[in-house]
Design an enzyme around this catalytic site. Structure first.
Site, mmCIF file in Angstrom:
data_model
loop_
_atom_site.group_PDB
_atom_site.id
_atom_site.type_symbol
_atom_site.label_atom_id
_atom_site.label_comp_id
_atom_site.label_asym_id
_atom_site.label_seq_id
_atom_site.Cartn_x
_atom_site.Cartn_y
_atom_site.Cartn_z
ATOM 1 N N THR A 162 0.857 -1.188 0.000
ATOM 2 C CA THR A 162 0.000 0.000 0.000
ATOM 3 C C THR A 162 0.894 1.238 0.000
ATOM 4 O O THR A 162 1.653 1.467 0.940
ATOM 5 C CB THR A 162 -0.907 -0.008 1.247
ATOM 6 O OG1 THR A 162 -1.671 -1.214 1.214
ATOM 7 C CG2 THR A 162 -1.840 1.189 1.262
ATOM 8 N N GLU A 187 -3.744 -4.333 -2.831
ATOM 9 C CA GLU A 187 -4.278 -5.590 -2.298
ATOM 10 C C GLU A 187 -5.397 -5.295 -1.294
ATOM 11 O O GLU A 187 -5.280 -4.398 -0.481
ATOM 12 C CB GLU A 187 -3.145 -6.375 -1.619
ATOM 13 C CG GLU A 187 -3.575 -7.677 -1.014
ATOM 14 C CD GLU A 187 -4.314 -8.562 -2.018
ATOM 15 O OE1 GLU A 187 -3.749 -8.856 -3.078
ATOM 16 O OE2 GLU A 187 -5.474 -8.932 -1.733
ATOM 17 N N PHE A 188 -6.474 -6.099 -1.360
ATOM 18 C CA PHE A 188 -7.626 -5.861 -0.482
ATOM 19 C C PHE A 188 -7.904 -7.042 0.452
ATOM 20 O O PHE A 188 -8.929 -7.050 1.128
ATOM 21 C CB PHE A 188 -8.877 -5.573 -1.330
ATOM 22 C CG PHE A 188 -8.710 -4.386 -2.242
ATOM 23 C CD1 PHE A 188 -8.843 -3.097 -1.751
ATOM 24 C CD2 PHE A 188 -8.390 -4.563 -3.583
ATOM 25 C CE1 PHE A 188 -8.666 -1.995 -2.588
ATOM 26 C CE2 PHE A 188 -8.208 -3.468 -4.419
ATOM 27 C CZ PHE A 188 -8.355 -2.182 -3.924
ATOM 28 N N GLU A 191 -6.724 -10.238 6.674
ATOM 29 C CA GLU A 191 -6.098 -11.295 7.464
ATOM 30 C C GLU A 191 -7.199 -12.122 8.116
ATOM 31 O O GLU A 191 -8.234 -11.595 8.517
ATOM 32 C CB GLU A 191 -5.176 -10.691 8.532
ATOM 33 C CG GLU A 191 -3.932 -10.096 7.924
ATOM 34 C CD GLU A 191 -3.005 -9.450 8.953
ATOM 35 O OE1 GLU A 191 -3.025 -9.854 10.118
ATOM 36 O OE2 GLU A 191 -2.276 -8.521 8.552
ATOM 37 N N ASN A 244 -9.799 1.677 2.609
ATOM 38 C CA ASN A 244 -9.494 1.502 4.030
ATOM 39 C C ASN A 244 -10.055 2.655 4.860
ATOM 40 O O ASN A 244 -10.524 2.452 5.991
ATOM 41 C CB ASN A 244 -7.987 1.352 4.245
ATOM 42 C CG ASN A 244 -7.552 -0.101 4.074
ATOM 43 O OD1 ASN A 244 -8.384 -0.969 3.827
ATOM 44 N ND2 ASN A 244 -6.267 -0.367 4.188
ATOM 45 N N GLY A 289 -16.790 -2.354 18.807
ATOM 46 C CA GLY A 289 -15.660 -3.055 19.411
ATOM 47 C C GLY A 289 -14.812 -2.107 20.220
ATOM 48 O O GLY A 289 -15.205 -0.965 20.482
ATOM 49 N N GLY A 293 -7.994 -1.371 14.535
ATOM 50 C CA GLY A 293 -6.533 -1.385 14.555
ATOM 51 C C GLY A 293 -6.005 -2.297 13.472
ATOM 52 O O GLY A 293 -6.579 -2.377 12.395
ATOM 53 N N CYS A 296 -3.062 -2.218 9.015
ATOM 54 C CA CYS A 296 -3.420 -1.367 7.871
ATOM 55 C C CYS A 296 -4.227 -0.127 8.234
ATOM 56 O O CYS A 296 -3.815 0.987 7.910
ATOM 57 C CB CYS A 296 -4.194 -2.191 6.845
ATOM 58 S SG CYS A 296 -3.162 -3.438 6.068
ATOM 59 N N LYS A 369 -7.700 -9.089 15.425
ATOM 60 C CA LYS A 369 -8.979 -9.691 15.048
ATOM 61 C C LYS A 369 -8.816 -11.196 15.183
ATOM 62 O O LYS A 369 -7.685 -11.687 15.344
ATOM 63 C CB LYS A 369 -9.375 -9.306 13.618
ATOM 64 C CG LYS A 369 -8.424 -9.849 12.570
ATOM 65 C CD LYS A 369 -8.673 -9.280 11.195
ATOM 66 C CE LYS A 369 -9.870 -9.881 10.535
ATOM 67 N NZ LYS A 369 -9.916 -9.601 9.090
#
Ligand code: NAD
Length: 492
Positions: A162, A187-188, A191, A244, A289, A293, A296, A369
């Site tokens: 990125t 890239e999208f 994780e 993002n 939440g 974080g 990215c 996550k």
């Protein structure tokens, strides 16, 4: 007895923007992952086999290309050569092994070794946050400098890292070659779902001033059948940051709505249902939440604010989303403080004031996550460290943070030790042991396995039956029925 709330997410998504036309389909065969290979076979180098580079390389090999990966970290390269995947990512090991067994996925030390004979070179190295919030391009520039004399004429360099608007020009300048092209291909992947995201991307974006070069990069992914969007380089780079920034804004929005629910006595779960069934809004990324974080969103939002500032545009809207997120960490800490207050005030070591001095608090989850072992900029770690800074002794459990046999508890690898005079943060081998003697347990990462714990056993381990659910993972009514005091985010 286990307690679980209903997951209301769906993937949403839209139809194709524009289909890519594979040139001269050469081969069609079925693999264990159920996808045919389509189009000409290319020789590809992937530089950097981290959370992005490795799924990308394995996917390109799966699509039939001959892929050589180069990384500067000898430990990672040696592990991968043995077929071991150094990160936690579901199905990645099988996909990597498939490529290795087929003979078209290999790993070498360093970029120079990887680019020999390559027609395409994917740059998948880090672009961390610089001191002023800008993206630090030094890793990208270092690789470009290293390979500049090693690549063959006609090579296409693909920026998958990125990178800010204008970075294809930066790479071109460092390469100093007029006989190669530089293309942006953001890239999208997410994780935790990197393998399905790479095999079945929702879109492929390729940007370059040379549209032929962009089309050639698009063809590499023809087998994914994903919609292909070909743009100029600046537009492709902007698409990544805008994506993002939008996701971060959506998360800040729902956290703010949760705060509003608490103020007016509404329940955020039902508010989200009412919002999400509207297809224009959808359920994705509408989950309150402890703050957003990961590796990215924090750096990319700050980089976009910086990019805008450099271009003379004040992106105050995005600054608001970032500020809301910074407040969310503290809101969660304040909730925890209020939840443990009664037991601390009457407990064996009473705690006064607004700090946590001496308090023992259990936390479940440290990764940013579920489904990954990535602790980078994790909101769970941020909240845990704020508790520690307030003097708390935090007993943590995360399924990806191992405790060696024979050890009771260990410091969390990769985290700085607490400052002198602060509390402590140690990882325990299971969710129950982490709770022993704690004044509360706090859910900080949405690992599914936390839903299925024996909550009677949890209650018996705790010093006080207090549960702060910063992910709204559990069903408040069931938890309360089991004798807990329950606090969620925007929940009644
Ligand atoms: P990472 O830290 O997991 O992996 C980077 C890899 O590059 C490491 O293995 C490192 O050893 C290697 N490397 C560094 N310098 C090198 C050099 N000179 N030669 C060879 N190898 C070198 O990073 P990541 O999370 O995969 O992110 C890579 C890029 O992708 C970043 O720009 C990031 O913003 C972007 N991105 C990340 C995600 C994500 O979910 N992690 C998603 C989309 C985009």
């Amino acid at each position: 007895m286990s307690v679980s709330s209903t997951d209301t997410s769906d993937r949403g998504g839209t139809g194709p923007l524009r289909g890519s036309a594979p040139v001269a389909p050469a081969a069609t065969e079925q693999s264990a992952f159920g996808q045919p290979t389509v189009g000409p076979v290319r020789r590809i180098a992937v530089i950097g086999v981290g959370y992005v580079g490795l799924p990308t390389a394995a996917t390109l090999a799966h699509l039939g290309h001959i892929v050589t990966c180069g990384d500067a970290d000898p430990r990672k390269v040696e592990m991968l050569q043995r077929g071991e995947v150094p990160i936690v990512e579901e199905h990645l090991e099988e996909l990597v092994r498939e490529g290795q067994e087929a003979g078209n996925l290999s790993f070498v030390l360093g970029a120079t070794a990887a680019v020999q004979g390559a027609e395409f070179v994917f740059l998948c190295v880090p672009t961390p946050q610089g001191d002023d919030g800008s993206a630090d391009l030094s890793y990208v520039e270092a690789v470009a400098a290293e390979i500049s004399t090693q690549i063959q004429p006609g090579t296409i360099i693909v920026n998958k890292s990125t990178v800010p608007v204008g970075s294809t020009l930066v790479v071109e300048r460092v390469l100093g070659r007029t006989d190669v092209k530089v293309v942006s291909n953001p890239e999208f992947l997410r994780e935790g779902t990197a393998v399905p995201d790479s095999l079945h991307p929702e879109r492929i974006v390729v940007g370059a001033d040379d549209q032929m070069a962009a089309a050639q990069v698009g063809e590499l992914f023809a087998g994914t059948r994903a919609p292909l969007l070909i743009t100029d380089a600046a537009t492709a780079e902007t698409i990544k940051y805008a994506s993002n920034a939008f996701l971060a804004t959506k998360l800040s929005f729902v956290n703010a709505v949760a705060g509003l629910c608490e103020a007016v006595g509404a329940d955020v779960r039902d508010v989200i249902l009412g919002l999400g069934y509207d297809k224009r809004i959808g359920f994705e990324y509408l989950k309150p939440g402890p703050g957003w974080g990961g590796s990215c969103l924090p750096k990319d939002t700050r980089a976009l604010v910086h990019i805008a500032e450099q271009a003379g545009y004040d992106f105050s809207f995005l600054k608001g989303a970032i500020a809301t997120n910074d407040e969310q960490f503290e809101r969660v800490v304040t909730k925890i403080r209020a939840a443990v207050e009664p037991s601390l005030a009457t407990g064996p070591t009473p705690v006064d004031g607004d700090d946590f001095a001496g308090a023992v608090i259990a936390v479940w989850g440290l990764t940013f996550k579920a489904g990954t072992d990535d602790l980078r900029n994790s909101p769970a770690v941020e909240v845990a460290q704020r508790l520690v800074a307030g003097g708390a002794h935090v007993r943590a459990f995360d399924p990806t943070v191992g405790v060696p046999d024979g050890e009771v508890a260990v410091p969390v690898p990769g985290l700085d030790p607490p400052a002198e005079g602060a509390g402590s943060l140690l990882a325990y081998p299971d969710a129950y042991t982490a709770c022993i003697g704690a004044s509360a347990v706090v859910v900080l990462t949405e690992w599914d396995e936390f839903r299925w714990l024996d909550f009677t056993k949890v209650r018996e381990a705790l010093a006080a039956p207090v549960l702060v659910d910063a992910r709204n993972l559990l069903d408040p009514a069931q938890v309360r029925r089991l004798g807990f005091s329950y606090v969620g985010i925007g929940r009644r």
